[in-house]
Design a protein around this motif. Structure first.
Motif, PDB file in Angstrom:
ATOM      1  N   LYS A  18      89.555   8.990  23.459  1.00  0.00           N
ATOM      2  CA  LYS A  18      89.413  10.127  22.544  1.00  0.00           C
ATOM      3  C   LYS A  18      88.640   9.756  21.288  1.00  0.00           C
TER       4      LYS A  18
ATOM      5  N   ARG B 251      92.562  14.078  21.973  1.00  0.00           N
ATOM      6  CA  ARG B 251      93.484  14.790  21.068  1.00  0.00           C
ATOM      7  C   ARG B 251      93.493  14.049  19.741  1.00  0.00           C
TER       8      ARG B 251
ATOM      9  N   TYR C  52     102.036  11.415  32.775  1.00  0.00           N
ATOM     10  CA  TYR C  52     101.239  12.527  32.268  1.00  0.00           C
ATOM     11  C   TYR C  52     100.307  13.005  33.368  1.00  0.00           C
TER      12      TYR C  52
ATOM     13  N   VAL D 134     101.785   7.394  25.512  1.00  0.00           N
ATOM     14  CA  VAL D 134     101.885   6.625  26.750  1.00  0.00           C
ATOM     15  C   VAL D 134     102.760   5.427  26.439  1.00  0.00           C
TER      16      VAL D 134
ATOM     17  N   THR E  58      96.164   2.163  24.592  1.00  0.00           N
ATOM     18  CA  THR E  58      96.086   3.164  25.650  1.00  0.00           C
ATOM     19  C   THR E  58      95.302   4.399  25.216  1.00  0.00           C
TER      20      THR E  58
HETATM   21  O1  PYC Z   1      96.040   8.496  24.258  1.00  0.00           O
HETATM   22  O2  PYC Z   1      96.204  10.530  24.949  1.00  0.00           O
HETATM   23  C1  PYC Z   1      96.222   9.338  25.149  1.00  0.00           C
HETATM   24  C2  PYC Z   1      96.399   8.840  26.514  1.00  0.00           C
HETATM   25  C3  PYC Z   1      96.696   9.559  27.581  1.00  0.00           C
HETATM   26  C4  PYC Z   1      96.773   8.705  28.625  1.00  0.00           C
HETATM   27  C5  PYC Z   1      96.502   7.466  28.198  1.00  0.00           C
HETATM   28  N1  PYC Z   1      96.274   7.567  26.883  1.00  0.00           N
END
Ligand code: PYC
Ligand code: FAD
Length: 417
Positions: A371, A81, A284, A415, A367
């Motif tokens: 992406k 994203r 999530y 996160v 985290t």
């Molecule tokens: O950055 O979208 C994120 C993500 C989701 C789970 C861990 N990081």
């Protein structure tokens, strides 16, 4: 006067590196490359690919201490994203998102990029304000993002519980339709195969244990578990361990490393059609093409390099998921794991030059670096080839921590950490 043992003298005679015994046997000169990338995750392999494909630097070696993709690249939950808050981040993450669109064609490898939509839930007035601020800021920057009512959120993701009397009521959601998932290890393999075809050497089981500098202070070589390897251009892309590796050259990074956990359920038929995230309840979920529900937590509360996490973190996450998705309550967990993420004070990455000539860094993605894989590799390669930061990464320099020019993306990280 300093005393040397016979072994130390022998080691000194063979260049001081740890693999000196095998050097004794081989007695061959150390290989030399135009560029070395330390770390064979998606970012490092992408950087090597773009160095070769876009800058003609094909005499490149990727040095990986274990197997390619075995770090956070192969451990992440694959969410892609670009709905970050600040202008600098919008440029950075949307650059990566643009590269995802035709990555499978460029690499001739199916990376299974699936723009199924990423929905971020608001459970309180503060969440609503924060997420709406992101929607508006994103749209000003040309980054797609839209606000959904609870009913619209449920229409987009039918198993979502929007009853008003639950512990975490859904007051609305921000939806980035262009976001989604991709297959994480296919990204590493795709970049590795394409880089290899252009002449890049990918060396597994090769841990970098030292960085040598010449009399001027510039990088000259790396010491590895397989011997000395020379290069005057070294990029470090060793997520989770970046401060340790960069520390070998005497540079300190404002980074802390934490375990980040995830788990998958037994596989079932398609039930969760998009990605649903909730930063405020540390949970999530999405569903992989194999049918497993992919569920993740916030970071553990303590620093560690262990790549395994504490049990209570997962149980907290699963309690929240069961409340938001009551139909999933009887699902069984198939496996869980953790990776090491390196986190900066402002939750934004560091990409660019270091105070050591010839040494470049790409780290601090915390985290959220999966992406960014194509973008991080593309921009690190440009920066290494030109010996100056690409304009997109220029704000993400190390000096921002000294100068107070932070790019605080803690809320967009989604996160909890
Ligand atoms: O950055 O979208 C994120 C993500 C989701 C789970 C861990 N990081
Ligand atoms: P890595 O894949 O970790 O590669 C670094 C490599 O460096 C490793 O293979 C390591 O072995 C090697 N290395 C380390 N030290 C040395 C040394 N001394 N010598 C040689 N090699 C060395 N991001 C998202 O965007 N979306 C998500 O959904 C998401 N979910 C996540 C879920 C979990 C559980 C985890 C742990 C992370 C998640 N992330 C996510 C973050 C993302 O995985 C990372 O930011 C990203 O994969 C980093 O990629 P990389 O190629 O830089 O690192």
């Amino acid at each position: 006067m300093q005393k040397y043992s016979a072994w130390a003298l022998l080691r000194e005679a063979f260049g001081g590196q740890r693999g000196w015994q095998s050097q004794w046997r081989r007695a061959s000169p150390a290989p030399e490359y135009d560029a070395i990338i330390i770390g064979g995750g998606g970012h490092g392999l992408a950087a090597a690919y773009y160095l070769a494909a876009e800058h003609g630097i094909t005499r490149t070696a990727v040095l990986e201490k274990s197997w390619i993709g075995g770090g956070s690249t192969g451990r992440n939950t694959t969410i892609v994203r670009s709905n970050y808050l600040f202008d600098e981040s919008a440029r950075l993450y949307d650059h990566a998102l643009d590269l995802w669109q035709d990555l499978a064609q460029v690499l001739n490898y199916n990376v299974m990029y699936s723009p199924r939509g990423v929905m971020m839930l608001a459970h309180g007035v503060h969440d609503v304000q924060v997420l709406k601020r992101h929607v508006h800021a994103n749209r000003c920057n040309g980054v797609t993002n839209e606000w959904l009512s609870p009913e619209e959120a449920k229409a987009f993701c039918p198993p979502l519980n929007i009853e008003p009397n639950i512990r975490y009521p859904v007051l609305g959601a921000a939806l980035q339709r262009r976001g989604g998932t991709a297959r994480h290890d296919a990204v590493a393999w795709g970049y590795a195969r394409a880089a290899d075809a252009l002449g890049v050497d990918i060396v597994e089981n090769c841990e970098v244990t030292g960085i040598r500098r010449d009399a001027s202070g510039a990088v000259a070589a790396v010491e590895t578990s397989r011997g000395l390897i020379k290069s005057r251009r070294i990029g470090v892309s060793a997520a989770g361990f970046s401060s340790v590796v960069i520390g070998l050259a005497g540079v300190r990074l404002p980074i802390e490393s934490f375990p980040l956990q995830a788990l998958v359920s037994e596989p079932v038929k398609p039930v969760v059609p998009c990605v649903v995230m909730s930063g405020s309840i540390h949970a999530y979920i999405s569903q992989s093409d194999k049918g497993e529900l992919v569920i993740g937590a916030g970071t553990d509360a303590y620093t560690s390099y262990t790549q395994r996490g504490a049990l209570h973190v997962n149980s907290h996450t699963l309690a929240a998921i069961c409340e938001l998705f009551p139909t999933l309550r009887r699902m069984r967990m198939l496996r869980n794991w953790a990776g090491t993420v390196d986190v900066t004070t402002d939750r934004s990455p560091i990409i660019g030059k270091t105070p050591v000539p010839g040494l470049y860094v790409n780290c601090g993605w915390g985290t959220g670096g999966f992406k960014a894989t194509p973008g991080a590799g593309h921009l690190l390669a440009w920066t290494m080839a030109h010996d100056e930061p690409h304009p997109i990464v220029a704000p993400f320099n190390i000096e921002r921590f000294r100068d107070g020019r932070l790019i605080d993306e803690a809320a967009a990280a989604a996160v909890a950490h």
